[in-house]
Design a protein around this motif. Structure first.
Motif, PDB file in Angstrom:
ATOM      1  N   VAL A  24       0.875  -1.172   0.000  1.00 34.29           N
ATOM      2  CA  VAL A  24       0.000   0.000   0.000  1.00 34.29           C
ATOM      3  C   VAL A  24       0.906   1.214   0.000  1.00 34.29           C
ATOM      4  O   VAL A  24       2.075   1.126   0.377  1.00 34.29           O
ATOM      5  CB  VAL A  24      -0.919  -0.024   1.252  1.00 34.29           C
ATOM      6  CG1 VAL A  24      -0.113   0.173   2.521  1.00 34.29           C
ATOM      7  CG2 VAL A  24      -2.025   1.003   1.152  1.00 34.29           C
ATOM      8  N   VAL A  25       0.417   2.357  -0.437  1.00 36.07           N
ATOM      9  CA  VAL A  25       1.203   3.588  -0.353  1.00 36.07           C
ATOM     10  C   VAL A  25       1.220   4.023   1.103  1.00 36.07           C
ATOM     11  O   VAL A  25       0.179   4.348   1.682  1.00 36.07           O
ATOM     12  CB  VAL A  25       0.602   4.695  -1.250  1.00 36.07           C
ATOM     13  CG1 VAL A  25       1.389   5.990  -1.075  1.00 36.07           C
ATOM     14  CG2 VAL A  25       0.621   4.255  -2.712  1.00 36.07           C
ATOM     15  N   MET A  26       2.406   4.010   1.714  1.00 35.42           N
ATOM     16  CA  MET A  26       2.505   4.218   3.150  1.00 35.42           C
ATOM     17  C   MET A  26       2.059   5.604   3.587  1.00 35.42           C
ATOM     18  O   MET A  26       1.526   5.769   4.682  1.00 35.42           O
ATOM     19  CB  MET A  26       3.939   3.950   3.611  1.00 35.42           C
ATOM     20  CG  MET A  26       4.385   2.500   3.461  1.00 35.42           C
ATOM     21  SD  MET A  26       3.355   1.337   4.384  1.00 35.42           S
ATOM     22  CE  MET A  26       3.657   1.868   6.066  1.00 35.42           C
ATOM     23  N   SER A  27       2.266   6.605   2.755  1.00 33.29           N
ATOM     24  CA  SER A  27       1.824   7.948   3.128  1.00 33.29           C
ATOM     25  C   SER A  27       0.302   8.004   3.248  1.00 33.29           C
ATOM     26  O   SER A  27      -0.243   8.763   4.060  1.00 33.29           O
ATOM     27  CB  SER A  27       2.317   8.980   2.110  1.00 33.29           C
ATOM     28  OG  SER A  27       1.816   8.695   0.816  1.00 33.29           O
ATOM     29  N   GLU A  28      -0.386   7.208   2.442  1.00 32.53           N
ATOM     30  CA  GLU A  28      -1.847   7.132   2.552  1.00 32.53           C
ATOM     31  C   GLU A  28      -2.252   6.382   3.821  1.00 32.53           C
ATOM     32  O   GLU A  28      -3.214   6.764   4.500  1.00 32.53           O
ATOM     33  CB  GLU A  28      -2.430   6.438   1.320  1.00 32.53           C
ATOM     34  CG  GLU A  28      -2.215   7.205   0.020  1.00 32.53           C
ATOM     35  CD  GLU A  28      -2.735   6.454  -1.193  1.00 32.53           C
ATOM     36  OE1 GLU A  28      -3.326   5.366  -1.012  1.00 32.53           O
ATOM     37  OE2 GLU A  28      -2.545   6.942  -2.318  1.00 32.53           O
ATOM     38  N   MET A  29      -1.520   5.310   4.144  1.00 31.95           N
ATOM     39  CA  MET A  29      -1.814   4.556   5.358  1.00 31.95           C
ATOM     40  C   MET A  29      -1.596   5.398   6.610  1.00 31.95           C
ATOM     41  O   MET A  29      -2.325   5.273   7.600  1.00 31.95           O
ATOM     42  CB  MET A  29      -0.941   3.293   5.407  1.00 31.95           C
ATOM     43  CG  MET A  29      -1.135   2.446   6.652  1.00 31.95           C
ATOM     44  SD  MET A  29      -2.803   1.736   6.787  1.00 31.95           S
ATOM     45  CE  MET A  29      -2.688   0.357   5.640  1.00 31.95           C
ATOM     46  N   ASN A  30      -0.593   6.271   6.584  1.00 32.53           N
ATOM     47  CA  ASN A  30      -0.261   7.071   7.760  1.00 32.53           C
ATOM     48  C   ASN A  30      -0.959   8.421   7.800  1.00 32.53           C
ATOM     49  O   ASN A  30      -0.753   9.201   8.727  1.00 32.53           O
ATOM     50  CB  ASN A  30       1.255   7.285   7.813  1.00 32.53           C
ATOM     51  CG  ASN A  30       2.008   5.980   8.016  1.00 32.53           C
ATOM     52  OD1 ASN A  30       1.544   5.089   8.709  1.00 32.53           O
ATOM     53  ND2 ASN A  30       3.170   5.862   7.395  1.00 32.53           N
ATOM     54  N   ALA A  31      -1.768   8.715   6.790  1.00 27.53           N
ATOM     55  CA  ALA A  31      -2.462   9.997   6.744  1.00 27.53           C
ATOM     56  C   ALA A  31      -3.450  10.108   7.914  1.00 27.53           C
ATOM     57  O   ALA A  31      -4.028   9.106   8.347  1.00 27.53           O
ATOM     58  CB  ALA A  31      -3.204  10.144   5.418  1.00 27.53           C
TER      59      ALA A  31
END
Length: 291
Positions: free
Chosen positions: A68-75
């Motif tokens: 998964v795109v980690m920046s999206e997961m951590n948003a």
């Protein structure tokens, strides 16, 4: 427990042709090679220093793909959604989902790994799966004493790629991953949590074994651990959480790689086995070899 084990396992060099974390994918008409690297989601960032060719491979790729795109997961919005999904319905809190005896048993393990800084009563409104994930993370962190949560391996690789101008992509959406982690029925989650806690000593050993195999870059050894029936692994769970996803990812790569060179960074447990990414891509006609 099955889900937690396979999720984490999807984490001196052993004498094995699979004693390697970084692989090159070429041939079958590709103009540029792509690369696949296996990660352990709680491994210290220093492991990158032991992966020969990492900098060169990342630099040569056009895009970086993760589960998964980690920046999206951590948003922040994702974290809010995760916390909302992690909350149990009012009639299914931990005091309801667990018997008093099991509640006390789980509480003892929570306090053990948090050194008394947290108790299960403080988590009473959470779904059992979130408690399982937290315990598994603490077990893995104990196996990797050098791990810094602010320097997570998958996230760091994606950040380095983005800084170098690479396009970022994910094989799965955030919603898909959240459902995999927290979407099972509460009764099933509670059963898995209690089973995990009752096997606490073996679970600790399992986490250390996974860490050792990963640091040895021994994919074959890691795969054998994932298949251990004592740890609750079943063909059905492997299909749902590992191999079924591998098939979809390999199909996606078959479409992506002719267009651009990709540096793939996913859990190491997705690489080995007859239906691991390495074998699946070889079956599609690509040459996949240690880099």
């Amino acid at each position: 427990m099955k889900k937690i084990l396979l999720t984490l396992a999807a984490v001196a060099t052993a004498v094995s042709m699979n004693a390697q974390l970084l692989w090159k994918v070429s041939g079958n008409g590709l103009e540029k090679p792509s690369f696949i690297m296996g990660t352990h989601h709680v491994a210290p960032l220093s492991v990158l220093d032991s992966i020969k060719g990492f900098d060169e491979a990342l630099s040569s790729a056009d895009a970086v793909y993760g589960e998964v795109v980690m920046s999206e997961m951590n948003a922040p919005e994702t974290q809010q959604k995760m916390m909302a999904m992690a909350m149990a319905p009012a009639d299914s809190t931990l005091t309801v989902a667990l018997t008093p005896e099991d509640f006390k048993l789980v509480d003892g393990v929570v306090q053990k790994y948090t050194m008394g800084q947290a108790s299960l009563a403080q988590m009473a409104m959470m779904k059992p799966a979130l408690v399982s994930i937290q315990i598994a993370m603490l077990q893995s962190m104990k196996a990797f004493p050098g791990f810094n949560p602010a320097e997570q391996l998958d996230q760091t690789v994606q950040e380095r790629g983005e800084k170098a101008g690479k396009r970022l992509g994910g094989f799965e959406t955030v919603d898909f991953q959240l459902d995999k982690l927290l979407g099972d029925p509460i009764s099933m989650q509670a059963e898995d949590l209690v089973d995990m806690v009752r096997k606490d000593a073996r679970m600790e050993e399992f986490a250390h074994d996974l860490a050792a195999k990963y640091m040895a870059q021994d994919l074959d050894g890691l795969y054998k651990l994932m298949l251990d029936p004592e740890m609750g692994s079943t063909p059905e769970e492997m299909e749902r959480l590992i191999t079924g996803r591998n098939v979809k990812w390999a199909d996606s790569l078959q479409s992506i790689m002719p267009q651009e060179s990709v540096f793939v960074c996913v859990g190491a447990g997705h690489l080995p086995g007859d239906r691991g990414l390495i074998s699946l891509l070889r079956g599609k006609g690509y040459t996949v070899e240690p880099y």
